[in-house]
Design an enzyme around this catalytic site. Structure first.
Site, PDB file in Angstrom:
ATOM      1  N   ASP A  49       0.836  -1.202   0.000  1.00 24.08           N
ATOM      2  CA  ASP A  49       0.000   0.000   0.000  1.00 24.08           C
ATOM      3  C   ASP A  49       0.872   1.254   0.000  1.00 24.08           C
ATOM      4  O   ASP A  49       0.693   2.155  -0.835  1.00 24.08           O
ATOM      5  CB  ASP A  49      -0.915  -0.032   1.224  1.00 24.08           C
ATOM      6  CG  ASP A  49      -1.988   1.039   1.228  1.00 24.08           C
ATOM      7  OD1 ASP A  49      -2.254   1.647   0.168  1.00 24.08           O
ATOM      8  OD2 ASP A  49      -2.576   1.267   2.298  1.00 24.08           O
ATOM      9  N   TYR A 136      -1.427  -8.409   7.875  1.00 24.00           N
ATOM     10  CA  TYR A 136      -2.760  -8.933   8.198  1.00 24.00           C
ATOM     11  C   TYR A 136      -2.727 -10.421   8.542  1.00 24.00           C
ATOM     12  O   TYR A 136      -3.739 -11.004   8.875  1.00 24.00           O
ATOM     13  CB  TYR A 136      -3.736  -8.656   7.070  1.00 24.00           C
ATOM     14  CG  TYR A 136      -4.189  -7.202   6.988  1.00 24.00           C
ATOM     15  CD1 TYR A 136      -3.620  -6.190   7.757  1.00 24.00           C
ATOM     16  CD2 TYR A 136      -5.197  -6.841   6.116  1.00 24.00           C
ATOM     17  CE1 TYR A 136      -4.033  -4.882   7.671  1.00 24.00           C
ATOM     18  CE2 TYR A 136      -5.638  -5.527   6.021  1.00 24.00           C
ATOM     19  CZ  TYR A 136      -5.046  -4.557   6.803  1.00 24.00           C
ATOM     20  OH  TYR A 136      -5.479  -3.256   6.713  1.00 24.00           O
TER      21      TYR A 136
END
Length: 187
Positions: A49, A136
């Site tokens: 990201d 994550y």
């Protein structure tokens, strides 16, 4: 594909879609769209990201601000700005919490919804990172299996020319190198 990318596997598939495993930096790929493993704010973060936001420049952040975030499993699309990719499809993967919180379905939704946006815009070449496998904590092998199964199912209509699984490290690329041919032979 421009350097320093390395093609690990290039396997022809059903319905005219080519599936490729690449090792390297997704921000360097000259494709119709790269997929960003984003957070729900869409305003940048760490990992892929942050790399995408840095490479695309400040206009990407400005456009993302107008999107009002994104829910887990969903996807939104922006221009690619300074990237060689024309578009960025932002999707929010699930945080792994042991597998009892719909993580698998949410992850499959990331791939389905990303490809749905690509199909709506007639985008033919799409590159995916290994969504949710970094901070994550989604286990790599099940995540790769979900990625491959879902993209195979979503590409049977022949809408895409190439789907690239762009892996940042050797271990992930080796996993896709092993799983992709197995799953393609069963398609």
């Amino acid at each position: 594909m421009s350097a320093p990318e390395t093609i690990r596997s290039d396997v022809a598939s059903v319905a005219r879609t080519r599936f490729t495993v690449a090792l390297g930096d997704i921000t360097k790929l000259p494709v119709d769209a790269i997929v960003n493993a984003a957070n729900s704010s869409l305003l940048g973060g760490g990992g892929v990201d942050g790399a995408i936001h840095r490479a695309a420049g400040p206009d990407l952040l400005a456009e993302c601000r107008s999107l009002n975030g994104c829910r887990t499993g969903q996807a939104k699309i922006t221009m690619g700005y300074r990237l060689p990719a024309r578009h960025v499809i932002h999707t929010v993967g699930p945080v792994w919490n042991g597998g009892d919180h719909d993580e698998e379905e949410l992850l499959a939704g990331c791939y389905r919804n990303s490809l749905s946006l690509a199909r709506e815009r007639a985008l033919k070449t799409i590159a995916f990172p290994a969504i949710s496998t970094g901070i994550y904590r989604f286990p790599a092998e099940p995540a790769a299996g979900i990625a491959i199964r879902t993209t195979l199912a979503e590409s049977k209509d022949g809408a895409f020319e190439e789907i690239i699984f762009c892996c940042f490290g050797d271990d992930m690329a080796a996993l896709y190198d092993r799983l992709l041919p197995q799953m393609l032979s069963g398609a």
